[in-house]
Write a protein that holds these residues in place. Sequence first.
Motif, PDB file in Angstrom:
ATOM      1  N   GLU A  17       0.731  -0.929  -0.117  1.00  0.00           N
ATOM      2  CA  GLU A  17      -0.128   0.242  -0.589  1.00  0.00           C
ATOM      3  C   GLU A  17       0.752   1.245  -0.558  1.00  0.00           C
ATOM      4  O   GLU A  17       0.392   2.256  -0.325  1.00  0.00           O
ATOM      5  CB  GLU A  17      -1.430   0.122   1.120  1.00  0.00           C
ATOM      6  CG  GLU A  17      -1.801  -0.916   1.139  1.00  0.00           C
ATOM      7  CD  GLU A  17      -2.871  -0.444  -0.110  1.00  0.00           C
ATOM      8  OE1 GLU A  17      -3.152   0.037  -0.159  1.00  0.00           O
ATOM      9  OE2 GLU A  17      -2.780  -2.173  -1.144  1.00  0.00           O
ATOM     10  N   GLU A  19       3.701   1.672  -1.870  1.00  0.00           N
ATOM     11  CA  GLU A  19       4.188   1.851  -2.493  1.00  0.00           C
ATOM     12  C   GLU A  19       3.209   2.122  -3.356  1.00  0.00           C
ATOM     13  O   GLU A  19       3.457   3.510  -4.445  1.00  0.00           O
ATOM     14  CB  GLU A  19       5.013   0.097  -3.269  1.00  0.00           C
ATOM     15  CG  GLU A  19       5.724  -0.347  -2.645  1.00  0.00           C
ATOM     16  CD  GLU A  19       7.288   0.875  -2.872  1.00  0.00           C
ATOM     17  OE1 GLU A  19       6.971   1.061  -3.976  1.00  0.00           O
ATOM     18  OE2 GLU A  19       7.850   0.869  -1.332  1.00  0.00           O
ATOM     19  N   LYS A  20       2.393   2.091  -3.566  1.00  0.00           N
ATOM     20  CA  LYS A  20       1.027   2.523  -4.002  1.00  0.00           C
ATOM     21  C   LYS A  20       0.914   4.632  -4.017  1.00  0.00           C
ATOM     22  O   LYS A  20       0.410   5.204  -5.047  1.00  0.00           O
ATOM     23  CB  LYS A  20      -0.563   1.718  -4.053  1.00  0.00           C
ATOM     24  CG  LYS A  20      -0.547  -0.271  -4.835  1.00  0.00           C
ATOM     25  CD  LYS A  20      -2.057  -0.392  -4.411  1.00  0.00           C
ATOM     26  CE  LYS A  20      -1.554  -1.710  -4.233  1.00  0.00           C
ATOM     27  NZ  LYS A  20      -2.885  -2.808  -4.027  1.00  0.00           N
ATOM     28  N   LEU A  21       0.397   3.802  -2.942  1.00  0.00           N
ATOM     29  CA  LEU A  21       0.765   5.854  -1.860  1.00  0.00           C
ATOM     30  C   LEU A  21       1.891   6.414  -2.791  1.00  0.00           C
ATOM     31  O   LEU A  21       1.602   7.355  -3.129  1.00  0.00           O
ATOM     32  CB  LEU A  21       1.309   5.766  -0.914  1.00  0.00           C
ATOM     33  CG  LEU A  21       0.298   7.465  -0.233  1.00  0.00           C
ATOM     34  CD1 LEU A  21      -1.008   7.857  -0.069  1.00  0.00           C
ATOM     35  CD2 LEU A  21       0.912   6.835   1.650  1.00  0.00           C
ATOM     36  N   ALA A  23       3.080   5.886  -5.962  1.00  0.00           N
ATOM     37  CA  ALA A  23       2.813   6.418  -7.532  1.00  0.00           C
ATOM     38  C   ALA A  23       2.526   6.913  -7.539  1.00  0.00           C
ATOM     39  O   ALA A  23       2.188   7.351  -8.509  1.00  0.00           O
ATOM     40  CB  ALA A  23       2.531   4.357  -8.113  1.00  0.00           C
ATOM     41  N   LYS A  24       1.271   7.513  -6.251  1.00  0.00           N
ATOM     42  CA  LYS A  24       0.142   7.909  -6.629  1.00  0.00           C
ATOM     43  C   LYS A  24       0.722   9.414  -6.633  1.00  0.00           C
ATOM     44  O   LYS A  24      -0.059  11.062  -6.468  1.00  0.00           O
ATOM     45  CB  LYS A  24      -1.208   8.316  -5.785  1.00  0.00           C
ATOM     46  CG  LYS A  24      -1.564   6.678  -6.260  1.00  0.00           C
ATOM     47  CD  LYS A  24      -2.607   6.486  -5.828  1.00  0.00           C
ATOM     48  CE  LYS A  24      -4.195   5.636  -6.100  1.00  0.00           C
ATOM     49  NZ  LYS A  24      -4.840   4.896  -5.226  1.00  0.00           N
ATOM     50  N   ARG A  25       1.404  10.011  -5.333  1.00  0.00           N
ATOM     51  CA  ARG A  25       2.298  11.472  -4.796  1.00  0.00           C
ATOM     52  C   ARG A  25       3.425  10.997  -4.041  1.00  0.00           C
ATOM     53  O   ARG A  25       3.905  10.771  -3.198  1.00  0.00           O
ATOM     54  CB  ARG A  25       1.569  10.999  -3.442  1.00  0.00           C
ATOM     55  CG  ARG A  25      -0.020  11.673  -3.654  1.00  0.00           C
ATOM     56  CD  ARG A  25      -0.600  12.178  -2.659  1.00  0.00           C
ATOM     57  NE  ARG A  25      -0.065  12.897  -1.614  1.00  0.00           N
ATOM     58  CZ  ARG A  25      -0.158  13.333  -0.566  1.00  0.00           C
ATOM     59  NH1 ARG A  25      -1.211  12.952  -0.267  1.00  0.00           N
ATOM     60  NH2 ARG A  25       0.403  14.817   0.931  1.00  0.00           N
ATOM     61  N   PRO A  26       4.479  10.548  -5.715  1.00  0.00           N
ATOM     62  CA  PRO A  26       6.121  10.432  -5.765  1.00  0.00           C
ATOM     63  C   PRO A  26       6.488  11.242  -4.595  1.00  0.00           C
ATOM     64  O   PRO A  26       7.454  11.022  -3.853  1.00  0.00           O
ATOM     65  CB  PRO A  26       6.237  10.990  -7.082  1.00  0.00           C
ATOM     66  CG  PRO A  26       5.069  10.542  -8.321  1.00  0.00           C
ATOM     67  CD  PRO A  26       4.161  10.871  -6.881  1.00  0.00           C
TER      68      PRO A  26
END
Length: 229
Positions: A17, A19-21, A23-26
């Motif tokens: 999760e 990593e997903k976050l 990807a959305k907010r580098p």
Amino acid sequence: PAGERTAAGARAMVPGEWEKLLAKRPELAELFAGDADGERLATWLAEAEALVERWFSLEDPTRLEPADRELYVETVLESGLRLRGFIDRVDVAPTGEVRIVDYKTGKAPRPQFAEGALFQMKFYALVMWRLRGVVPRRLQLVYLGSGDVLTYDPGEADLRAVERKLLALWEAIRLATETGDWRPRPTKLCGWCDHQAHCPEFGGTPPVYPLEARPADGGGAPQGRMEAI
């Protein structure tokens, strides 16, 4: 699926999760700038996993089917004041009773400070009441840091009092905006504040606020918005 909601399974989801976050907010990677060996990130993820696991000792997710999660709510009071926020979880019983749940990663406040913690929940309850016409049956704060659950059952009188308080707060904000007279409210936490240079309590000068407060259309009622997240 309800039967697969286990503490071990939830803990295993935390790194993915994150990593997903990212990807959305580098830009969130900056939180761990200079952490070349990844030690700080590993510690932070382990702390997050511990909080997730603690939740399983407070509620049984195999018996929960929330009606809404991270629900955005917004309403406009008769005064013209707009209220909005995000509610972590809304449960609706088969009988129609509503429970509003909010998660906190910190520790539960001491009893003398519980009312302040509940104000956010009463804010949500007021918005839901105005939106759906039903006073929530229960407000529930889940403190993952200490493993405590704080509950409160509001009534219409409670929510009307919250509405009056919000209107008074907004009127104070509007007046301060118009006059530039921002009154400090010193507490024991002032020693931790990074903005003492801008605070009259410490001999500072507040910056000029850039926005003008305007009356609502057709009258002098306060217009603006207040948020709780």
